[in-house]
Design a protein around this motif. Structure first.
Motif, PDB file in Angstrom:
ATOM      1  N   UNK A  55       0.847  -1.168   0.000  1.00 31.53           N
ATOM      2  CA  UNK A  55       0.000   0.000   0.000  1.00 31.53           C
ATOM      3  C   UNK A  55       0.896   1.236   0.000  1.00 31.53           C
ATOM      4  N   UNK A  56       0.561   2.177  -0.836  1.00 30.92           N
ATOM      5  CA  UNK A  56       1.383   3.378  -0.930  1.00 30.92           C
ATOM      6  C   UNK A  56       1.091   4.334   0.227  1.00 30.92           C
ATOM      7  N   UNK A  66      -6.395  -2.813  17.484  1.00 24.53           N
ATOM      8  CA  UNK A  66      -5.185  -3.631  17.469  1.00 24.53           C
ATOM      9  C   UNK A  66      -4.072  -2.949  18.243  1.00 24.53           C
ATOM     10  N   UNK A  67      -3.064  -3.714  18.581  1.00 27.34           N
ATOM     11  CA  UNK A  67      -1.867  -3.166  19.213  1.00 27.34           C
ATOM     12  C   UNK A  67      -1.166  -2.256  18.204  1.00 27.34           C
ATOM     13  N   UNK A  68      -0.877  -1.017  18.524  1.00 24.50           N
ATOM     14  CA  UNK A  68      -0.210  -0.109  17.585  1.00 24.50           C
ATOM     15  C   UNK A  68       1.290  -0.409  17.509  1.00 24.50           C
ATOM     16  N   UNK A  75       5.977 -11.515  16.955  1.00 23.81           N
ATOM     17  CA  UNK A  75       5.379 -11.753  18.259  1.00 23.81           C
ATOM     18  C   UNK A  75       4.061 -11.030  18.499  1.00 23.81           C
ATOM     19  N   UNK A  76       3.603 -10.235  17.551  1.00 19.48           N
ATOM     20  CA  UNK A  76       2.382  -9.462  17.791  1.00 19.48           C
ATOM     21  C   UNK A  76       1.139 -10.342  17.803  1.00 19.48           C
ATOM     22  N   UNK A 123      -0.252  -6.063   8.455  1.00 18.13           N
ATOM     23  CA  UNK A 123       0.776  -7.057   8.743  1.00 18.13           C
ATOM     24  C   UNK A 123       1.660  -7.389   7.541  1.00 18.13           C
ATOM     25  N   UNK A 124       1.109  -7.339   6.346  1.00 18.03           N
ATOM     26  CA  UNK A 124       1.913  -7.686   5.149  1.00 18.03           C
ATOM     27  C   UNK A 124       3.027  -6.691   4.887  1.00 18.03           C
TER      28      UNK A 124
END
Length: 59
Positions: free
Chosen positions: A1-2, A35-37, A46-47, A55-56
């Motif tokens: 993603x840009x 979500x966890x920042x 580990x997230x 995530x990607x």
């Protein structure tokens, strides 16, 4: 993603992005999503947030 696409998503969700770095914008979006920042903090392995939209491209 840009970066431009990320900024557009943030703006759509009401996050002011002026002067923010990509990682800070994504972390704001992560927090808003519940979500966890942790984007680009080196904690990808580990997230455990496999459903996270970012995530990607996380490091």
């Amino acid at each position: 993603m840009t970066f431009a696409e990320i900024k557009a998503i943030a703006k759509e969700r009401g996050i002011k992005v002026g002067g923010m770095k990509k990682a800070d914008i994504v972390r704001s979006l992560q927090a808003q999503e519940g979500n966890e920042p942790c984007f680009a903090t080196g904690r990808t392995a580990e997230c455990g947030q496999l459903h996270c939209l970012w995530i990607k491209s996380c490091e």
